[in-house]
Design a protein around this motif. Structure first.
Motif, PDB file in Angstrom:
ATOM      1  N   GLN A   1       0.823  -1.202   0.000  1.00 49.85           N
ATOM      2  CA  GLN A   1       0.000   0.000   0.000  1.00 49.85           C
ATOM      3  C   GLN A   1       0.865   1.264   0.000  1.00 49.85           C
ATOM      4  OE1 GLN A   1      -3.223   0.230  -0.545  1.00 49.85           O
ATOM      5  NE2 GLN A   1      -3.322  -2.014  -0.696  1.00 49.85           N
ATOM      6  N   GLN A   2       2.004   1.191   0.679  1.00 44.95           N
ATOM      7  CA  GLN A   2       2.932   2.323   0.688  1.00 44.95           C
ATOM      8  C   GLN A   2       3.492   2.571  -0.714  1.00 44.95           C
ATOM      9  OE1 GLN A   2       6.389   1.791   3.210  1.00 44.95           O
ATOM     10  NE2 GLN A   2       6.629   3.990   3.491  1.00 44.95           N
ATOM     11  N   ALA A   3       3.843   1.483  -1.412  1.00 44.11           N
ATOM     12  CA  ALA A   3       4.346   1.606  -2.778  1.00 44.11           C
ATOM     13  C   ALA A   3       3.279   2.166  -3.706  1.00 44.11           C
ATOM     14  CB  ALA A   3       4.842   0.255  -3.279  1.00 44.11           C
ATOM     15  N   LEU A   4       2.042   1.709  -3.541  1.00 49.62           N
ATOM     16  CA  LEU A   4       0.946   2.211  -4.365  1.00 49.62           C
ATOM     17  C   LEU A   4       0.692   3.696  -4.104  1.00 49.62           C
ATOM     18  CD1 LEU A   4      -1.619  -0.745  -4.190  1.00 49.62           C
ATOM     19  CD2 LEU A   4      -0.499   0.135  -6.251  1.00 49.62           C
ATOM     20  N   ALA A   5       0.764   4.088  -2.844  1.00 48.84           N
ATOM     21  CA  ALA A   5       0.540   5.496  -2.498  1.00 48.84           C
ATOM     22  C   ALA A   5       1.604   6.388  -3.133  1.00 48.84           C
ATOM     23  CB  ALA A   5       0.527   5.661  -0.984  1.00 48.84           C
ATOM     24  N   ALA A   6       2.873   5.927  -3.119  1.00 52.08           N
ATOM     25  CA  ALA A   6       3.951   6.701  -3.724  1.00 52.08           C
ATOM     26  C   ALA A   6       3.742   6.826  -5.232  1.00 52.08           C
ATOM     27  CB  ALA A   6       5.292   6.050  -3.427  1.00 52.08           C
ATOM     28  N   ALA A   7       3.319   5.731  -5.866  1.00 50.29           N
ATOM     29  CA  ALA A   7       3.067   5.762  -7.307  1.00 50.29           C
ATOM     30  C   ALA A   7       1.894   6.666  -7.640  1.00 50.29           C
ATOM     31  CB  ALA A   7       2.821   4.349  -7.822  1.00 50.29           C
ATOM     32  N   GLN A   8       0.853   6.620  -6.827  1.00 51.81           N
ATOM     33  CA  GLN A   8      -0.322   7.460  -7.074  1.00 51.81           C
ATOM     34  C   GLN A   8       0.011   8.937  -6.896  1.00 51.81           C
ATOM     35  OE1 GLN A   8      -2.895   5.523  -4.297  1.00 51.81           O
ATOM     36  NE2 GLN A   8      -3.601   3.976  -5.775  1.00 51.81           N
ATOM     37  N   ALA A   9       0.866   9.240  -5.908  1.00 55.16           N
ATOM     38  CA  ALA A   9       1.293  10.634  -5.723  1.00 55.16           C
ATOM     39  C   ALA A   9       2.119  11.097  -6.920  1.00 55.16           C
ATOM     40  CB  ALA A   9       2.098  10.755  -4.438  1.00 55.16           C
ATOM     41  N   SER A  10       2.965  10.224  -7.437  1.00 50.54           N
ATOM     42  CA  SER A  10       3.764  10.539  -8.613  1.00 50.54           C
ATOM     43  C   SER A  10       2.865  10.793  -9.817  1.00 50.54           C
ATOM     44  CB  SER A  10       4.737   9.390  -8.891  1.00 50.54           C
ATOM     45  OG  SER A  10       5.452   9.606 -10.084  1.00 50.54           O
ATOM     46  N   LEU A  11       1.842   9.965  -9.951  1.00 47.26           N
ATOM     47  CA  LEU A  11       0.915  10.110 -11.070  1.00 47.26           C
ATOM     48  C   LEU A  11       0.101  11.395 -10.948  1.00 47.26           C
ATOM     49  CD1 LEU A  11       0.365   8.441 -13.561  1.00 47.26           C
ATOM     50  CD2 LEU A  11      -1.497   7.317 -12.348  1.00 47.26           C
ATOM     51  N   ALA A  12      -0.272  11.745  -9.728  1.00 53.77           N
ATOM     52  CA  ALA A  12      -1.014  12.986  -9.510  1.00 53.77           C
ATOM     53  C   ALA A  12      -0.164  14.189  -9.907  1.00 53.77           C
ATOM     54  CB  ALA A  12      -1.448  13.093  -8.049  1.00 53.77           C
ATOM     55  N   ALA A  13       1.139  14.127  -9.599  1.00 57.24           N
ATOM     56  CA  ALA A  13       2.030  15.215  -9.980  1.00 57.24           C
ATOM     57  C   ALA A  13       2.114  15.328 -11.498  1.00 57.24           C
ATOM     58  CB  ALA A  13       3.417  14.992  -9.380  1.00 57.24           C
ATOM     59  N   PHE A  14       2.205  14.177 -12.183  1.00 63.42           N
ATOM     60  CA  PHE A  14       2.232  14.187 -13.649  1.00 63.42           C
ATOM     61  C   PHE A  14       0.948  14.791 -14.202  1.00 63.42           C
ATOM     62  CE2 PHE A  14       0.549  12.141 -17.438  1.00 63.42           C
ATOM     63  CZ  PHE A  14       1.505  12.498 -18.383  1.00 63.42           C
ATOM     64  N   ASN A  15      -0.198  14.349 -13.691  1.00 62.85           N
ATOM     65  CA  ASN A  15      -1.484  14.831 -14.203  1.00 62.85           C
ATOM     66  C   ASN A  15      -1.607  16.345 -14.052  1.00 62.85           C
ATOM     67  OD1 ASN A  15      -2.412  12.302 -15.010  1.00 62.85           O
ATOM     68  ND2 ASN A  15      -3.303  11.851 -13.010  1.00 62.85           N
ATOM     69  N   GLU A  16      -1.094  16.884 -12.943  1.00 63.78           N
ATOM     70  CA  GLU A  16      -1.165  18.329 -12.741  1.00 63.78           C
ATOM     71  C   GLU A  16      -0.251  19.052 -13.725  1.00 63.78           C
ATOM     72  OE1 GLU A  16      -2.144  22.093 -11.123  1.00 63.78           O
ATOM     73  OE2 GLU A  16      -3.146  20.153 -11.289  1.00 63.78           O
ATOM     74  N   LEU A  17       0.944  18.519 -13.952  1.00 64.38           N
ATOM     75  CA  LEU A  17       1.855  19.121 -14.925  1.00 64.38           C
ATOM     76  C   LEU A  17       1.248  19.101 -16.332  1.00 64.38           C
ATOM     77  CD1 LEU A  17       5.240  17.574 -13.719  1.00 64.38           C
ATOM     78  CD2 LEU A  17       4.635  20.008 -13.660  1.00 64.38           C
ATOM     79  N   ALA A  18       0.605  17.984 -16.676  1.00 66.69           N
ATOM     80  CA  ALA A  18      -0.025  17.877 -17.998  1.00 66.69           C
ATOM     81  C   ALA A  18      -1.188  18.859 -18.127  1.00 66.69           C
ATOM     82  CB  ALA A  18      -0.490  16.452 -18.229  1.00 66.69           C
ATOM     83  N   ARG A  19      -1.937  19.039 -17.039  1.00 68.83           N
ATOM     84  CA  ARG A  19      -3.047  20.001 -17.067  1.00 68.83           C
ATOM     85  C   ARG A  19      -2.518  21.420 -17.287  1.00 68.83           C
ATOM     86  NH1 ARG A  19      -5.520  23.666 -14.088  1.00 68.83           N
ATOM     87  NH2 ARG A  19      -4.014  23.462 -12.377  1.00 68.83           N
TER      88      ARG A  19
END
Length: 276
Positions: free
Chosen positions: A62-80
């Motif tokens: 779950q910790q690994a998934l949370a880190a990946a999801q945070a990374s993905l959220a950062a990407f999505n914001e940059l793309a927006r």
């Protein structure tokens, strides 16, 4: 072929340097960019004296998934913010396990963009990820320095040319990016080898037929290694991009970079586009 589909491997611990570059590049090319975040599941050692508690394993996952999801959220914001066509994906894989979950995403894209290993913020399997993408995906890989890189304005691009099949594939893969450059230099590093005719002339002619502004430079009998000579040339001439073949061979492990390739990836200061 135009560059229309880009895959960026997001950083788990860093400034999303590769994602930023990929998004800027997608904006210039009117391309779609996909951010791929990786969640590395924990490995349970077979030789452990006692089984690890199931709740510990799940908490680590779950910790690994949370880190990946945070990374993905950062990407999505940059793309927006970049106003580009984009999507985010997440792949789970076992630390030290097969890389096929990553390769499934890599094989159907025009370009893979991934960040250089940051020695101060190491990530699981980053080096193996780069090797696998380069040697197994069949897709060119653009490595972005962990210190970051300016947006891909590409005033000056450098082609490291030795006439090899890998260098040839790299040039063909790089044509969409080379077309953005104001100037392209074909660099030949000659370590005491006899060269017939005008070295690099054929490659210069080929690139000129694609409408590129091309010059040829030859460094003869350098006193440093090929990698150091190339890196010094880039520093002295302010190149924005390096295009070169990625060399490797199978020996101790499944993939092992050749010496020059490894040295350049370790010390690169500008993005490097490689193909194998």
């Amino acid at each position: 072929m135009a560059l229309k589909d880009i895959l960026a491997i997001t950083d788990l611990a860093g400034d999303q340097t590769a994602a930023k570059y990929a998004i800027d590049l997608a904006g210039r090319c009117d391309a779609h960019v996909t951010g791929l975040a990786l969640a590395f599941e924990p490995v349970v050692p077979a030789f452990a004296a006692a089984p690890l508690p199931a709740d510990f394993i799940e908490a680590s996952r779950q910790q690994a998934l949370a880190a990946a999801q945070a990374s993905l959220a950062a990407f999505n914001e940059l793309a927006r913010l970049g106003a580009v066509k984009s999507e985010g994906r997440l792949a789970e894989l076992m630390t030290g396990g097969p890389m096929e979950p990553v390769l499934r995403h890599c094989r159907l894209t025009d370009l893979i963009v991934v960040g250089q290993e940051n020695p101060d913020k190491p990530e699981p399997m980053r080096e193996l990820l780069i090797e696998t993408a380069l040697f197994e995906s069949g897709v060119p890989v653009l490595l972005v320095p962990y210190i970051g890189a300016p947006s891909p304005k590409l005033d000056s691009a450098l082609v490291a040319w030795d006439g090899s099949p890998t260098a040839t594939r790299a040039v063909h893969a790089a044509l969409p990016m080379l077309a953005m450059a104001k100037k392209v230099t074909v660099l030949i590093i000659n370590k005491s080898r006899k060269m017939a005719g005008e070295p690099g002339a054929d490659m210069a002619t080929y690139l000129a037929r694609h409408g590129l502004n091309v010059t040829v430079d030859v460094v003869t009998n350098p006193q440093t290694s090929v990698a150091d000579t190339l890196l010094n040339y880039v520093s002295d001439n302010g190149n924005d991009l390096v295009v070169m073949g990625g060399y490797g061979h199978s020996r101790v492990r499944e993939f092992l970079f050749g010496g020059a390739t490894r040295d350049i990836l370790a010390a690169m200061t500008v993005p490097v586009l490689m193909a194998h």
